[in-house]
Design a protein around this motif. Structure first.
Motif, PDB file in Angstrom:
ATOM      1  N   ARG A  74       0.294  11.080  -5.176  1.00 33.75           N
ATOM      2  CA  ARG A  74      -0.791  11.796  -4.496  1.00 33.75           C
ATOM      3  C   ARG A  74      -0.254  12.814  -3.489  1.00 33.75           C
ATOM      4  O   ARG A  74      -0.923  13.774  -3.148  1.00 33.75           O
ATOM      5  CB  ARG A  74      -1.709  10.806  -3.770  1.00 33.75           C
ATOM      6  CG  ARG A  74      -2.542   9.945  -4.696  1.00 33.75           C
ATOM      7  CD  ARG A  74      -3.205   8.809  -3.921  1.00 33.75           C
ATOM      8  NE  ARG A  74      -4.000   9.286  -2.793  1.00 33.75           N
ATOM      9  CZ  ARG A  74      -4.588   8.482  -1.912  1.00 33.75           C
ATOM     10  NH1 ARG A  74      -4.438   7.165  -2.033  1.00 33.75           N
ATOM     11  NH2 ARG A  74      -5.300   8.976  -0.928  1.00 33.75           N
ATOM     12  N   TRP A 108       0.831  -1.221   0.000  1.00 33.97           N
ATOM     13  CA  TRP A 108       0.000   0.000   0.000  1.00 33.97           C
ATOM     14  C   TRP A 108       0.863   1.268   0.000  1.00 33.97           C
ATOM     15  O   TRP A 108       0.610   2.187  -0.780  1.00 33.97           O
ATOM     16  CB  TRP A 108      -0.917  -0.020   1.219  1.00 33.97           C
ATOM     17  CG  TRP A 108      -1.711   1.227   1.402  1.00 33.97           C
ATOM     18  CD1 TRP A 108      -2.796   1.642   0.680  1.00 33.97           C
ATOM     19  CD2 TRP A 108      -1.469   2.256   2.380  1.00 33.97           C
ATOM     20  NE1 TRP A 108      -3.251   2.846   1.141  1.00 33.97           N
ATOM     21  CE2 TRP A 108      -2.458   3.252   2.176  1.00 33.97           C
ATOM     22  CE3 TRP A 108      -0.531   2.425   3.392  1.00 33.97           C
ATOM     23  CZ2 TRP A 108      -2.521   4.399   2.970  1.00 33.97           C
ATOM     24  CZ3 TRP A 108      -0.601   3.548   4.168  1.00 33.97           C
ATOM     25  CH2 TRP A 108      -1.571   4.534   3.961  1.00 33.97           C
ATOM     26  N   GLU A 144       2.392   1.871  -3.316  1.00 35.33           N
ATOM     27  CA  GLU A 144       1.379   2.356  -4.266  1.00 35.33           C
ATOM     28  C   GLU A 144       1.125   3.849  -4.069  1.00 35.33           C
ATOM     29  O   GLU A 144       1.001   4.602  -5.043  1.00 35.33           O
ATOM     30  CB  GLU A 144       0.075   1.574  -4.056  1.00 35.33           C
ATOM     31  CG  GLU A 144      -1.051   1.994  -4.984  1.00 35.33           C
ATOM     32  CD  GLU A 144      -2.346   1.283  -4.658  1.00 35.33           C
ATOM     33  OE1 GLU A 144      -3.401   1.775  -5.096  1.00 35.33           O
ATOM     34  OE2 GLU A 144      -2.312   0.252  -3.964  1.00 35.33           O
ATOM     35  N   ILE A 145       1.087   4.275  -2.788  1.00 33.67           N
ATOM     36  CA  ILE A 145       0.893   5.703  -2.494  1.00 33.67           C
ATOM     37  C   ILE A 145       2.066   6.509  -3.047  1.00 33.67           C
ATOM     38  O   ILE A 145       1.888   7.581  -3.635  1.00 33.67           O
ATOM     39  CB  ILE A 145       0.759   5.926  -0.973  1.00 33.67           C
ATOM     40  CG1 ILE A 145      -0.520   5.266  -0.434  1.00 33.67           C
ATOM     41  CG2 ILE A 145       0.770   7.420  -0.647  1.00 33.67           C
ATOM     42  CD1 ILE A 145      -1.807   5.854  -0.953  1.00 33.67           C
ATOM     43  N   GLN A 146       3.281   6.013  -2.847  1.00 33.88           N
ATOM     44  CA  GLN A 146       4.461   6.740  -3.318  1.00 33.88           C
ATOM     45  C   GLN A 146       4.457   6.872  -4.847  1.00 33.88           C
ATOM     46  O   GLN A 146       4.729   7.948  -5.394  1.00 33.88           O
ATOM     47  CB  GLN A 146       5.732   6.028  -2.855  1.00 33.88           C
ATOM     48  CG  GLN A 146       7.014   6.795  -3.166  1.00 33.88           C
ATOM     49  CD  GLN A 146       8.258   5.987  -2.861  1.00 33.88           C
ATOM     50  OE1 GLN A 146       8.444   4.903  -3.425  1.00 33.88           O
ATOM     51  NE2 GLN A 146       9.113   6.504  -1.979  1.00 33.88           N
ATOM     52  N   ILE A 147       4.152   5.778  -5.527  1.00 38.20           N
ATOM     53  CA  ILE A 147       4.171   5.781  -6.993  1.00 38.20           C
ATOM     54  C   ILE A 147       3.073   6.660  -7.567  1.00 38.20           C
ATOM     55  O   ILE A 147       3.249   7.327  -8.596  1.00 38.20           O
ATOM     56  CB  ILE A 147       4.035   4.331  -7.523  1.00 38.20           C
ATOM     57  CG1 ILE A 147       5.279   3.519  -7.139  1.00 38.20           C
ATOM     58  CG2 ILE A 147       3.845   4.330  -9.037  1.00 38.20           C
ATOM     59  CD1 ILE A 147       5.153   2.045  -7.439  1.00 38.20           C
ATOM     60  N   SER A 148       1.922   6.705  -6.880  1.00 39.54           N
ATOM     61  CA  SER A 148       0.773   7.446  -7.410  1.00 39.54           C
ATOM     62  C   SER A 148       1.011   8.951  -7.484  1.00 39.54           C
ATOM     63  O   SER A 148       0.352   9.654  -8.250  1.00 39.54           O
ATOM     64  CB  SER A 148      -0.465   7.167  -6.547  1.00 39.54           C
ATOM     65  OG  SER A 148      -0.319   7.769  -5.254  1.00 39.54           O
TER      66      SER A 148
END
Length: 403
Positions: free
Chosen positions: A278, A269, A272-276
């Protein structure tokens, strides 16, 4: 001078003892007989065992600066200057408590898990410009070894990786610590030691992010990445707390079954946050990056049932020192800093083992004085804070929580 601290009373009793040593000369003017005199802690000094223990207890357990201790003595018409007491502390720490410190240091290597942390301290006469930072490092046995905890302080001028490398020389096992780069450097260079991460440090970034939210945004906090991170870390803690009563091997097996899926999902998770993209900046992004950078260290506990999730126990071992330094502000000299490290080690270890620090200090000084000439240190086994040979008076009536 004899200092008596009466248990159960809020008063202190001061008495002065005079020792007269008789010397006789024979009629032949060749024979001289001199009576034995009691051994002294420090030659030609009024320092007694109880007085020394009371000063060490007042400064290192109760956090009183030496000048305030001196003032209290003066109110009772006892004239002992701060400088004299500082000299006494340094000599007692070096001569009597230092060998026990070294013995505990060696005993510490018998444990599989250690924990480490450090905190800044100012030393006024260390050969550097004023306000230069020194550091008090602290090492303790793992949180799980509740029956035989050891807490050791070490003073160093800097925060370099060389210091823990030297202190831990000869140790093989796991060291729980935060993400400070010195530990990570040692992790890469030291095969004998595995460095485990601290989940509390990881959580702290996200907690700080929530605290920084304006009041009007508090209701929307549940929709933030920080809140979700804290929720996921909380679930890991909740499950692990339920395993507290298990033996290490059983705890490891349950961690593999129940916690590993949660931990793997957490790291998937955060990545995923880092790649996104956001998050552009702020504490939440710092927390995400911290977790990803510390992934390997934060997963160590899954494969070892003796490793705790966090380094909170070590921070607790530093609490007294951090509170006290607000009272005395700085340490005067390097000798004073090294002596303080030794005395704090003895008193904090005593407290962690539910001993009365004053009585324990008095007992240790008594035994060490009588064995000062010994080169065989096996007698120190009876001085270990968990030894059954300790006098009952050393045991505290009220158990402390600093473990």
């Amino acid at each position: 001078m004899k200092f008596i601290k009466e248990s159960g009373y809020s008063r202190q009793v001061y008495t002065v003892e005079e020792h007269h040593v008789a010397v006789y000369a024979g009629k032949d003017n060749q024979t001289i007989v001199k009576a034995d005199r009691p051994k002294e802690l420090l030659r030609n000094s009024i320092l007694t065992l109880s007085l020394a223990a009371s000063i060490l207890n007042a400064k290192y357990v109760n956090g009183l600066p030496l000048y305030r201790i001196s003032q209290e003595f003066l109110r009772n018409d006892i004239h002992i200057s701060r400088q004299v007491m500082a000299n006494w502390v340094i000599q007692c720490a070096d001569r009597y408590l230092g060998p026990l410190y070294d013995y505990l240091h060696n005993r510490m290597y018998r444990f599989h898990v250690l924990q480490a942390d450090e905190t800044p301290v100012k030393v006024s006469k260390d050969g550097r410009p004023a306000n230069s930072k020194s550091y008090m490092w602290v090492y303790r046995t793992g949180k799980g070894y509740k029956d035989t905890p050891i807490i050791l302080y070490e003073y160093q001028k800097t925060r370099k990786a060389d210091h823990p490398l030297e202190f831990l020389k000869g140790f093989t096992g796991v060291v729980v610590c935060d993400g400070y780069s010195a530990y990570r450097k040692l992790d890469r260079e030291t095969e004998a030691i595995v460095f485990a991460g601290c989940w509390t440090h990881a959580r702290r970034y996200f907690a700080d992010a929530l605290k920084a939210l304006p009041k009007k945004e508090h209701e929307a906090a549940r929709d933030t990445v920080a809140y979700e991170a804290i929720k996921r870390i909380g679930a890991i803690y909740h499950l692990d707390n339920q395993l507290a009563g298990l033996k290490p091997d059983d705890r490891r097996k349950q961690r593999q079954i129940n916690l590993k899926p949660l931990v793997e999902a957490f790291f998937a998770w955060v990545k995923e946050i880092q790649i996104s993209g956001r998050l552009s900046k702020g504490k939440t992004l710092e927390g995400i990056n911290y977790c990803i950078n510390q992934e390997e260290a934060l997963k160590v506990f899954l494969d070892d049932g003796e490793v705790p999730l966090d380094n909170n126990a070590t921070e607790g071992a530093l609490r007294s020192f951090c509170l006290h330094k607000h009272a005395w502000k700085l340490i005067d000299s390097i000798d004073g800093a090294k002596s303080s490290a030794i005395v704090y080690s003895i008193t904090e270890t005593a407290k962690a083992n539910h001993l009365n620090p004053f009585r324990y200090l008095e007992h240790v000084l008594t035994v060490m004085k009588d064995h000062q000439e010994d080169t065989d240190y096996r007698f120190m086994e009876d001085l270990l804070p968990w030894s059954e040979q300790l006098p009952e008076i050393c045991r505290s009536k009220t158990k402390t929580t600093n473990v």
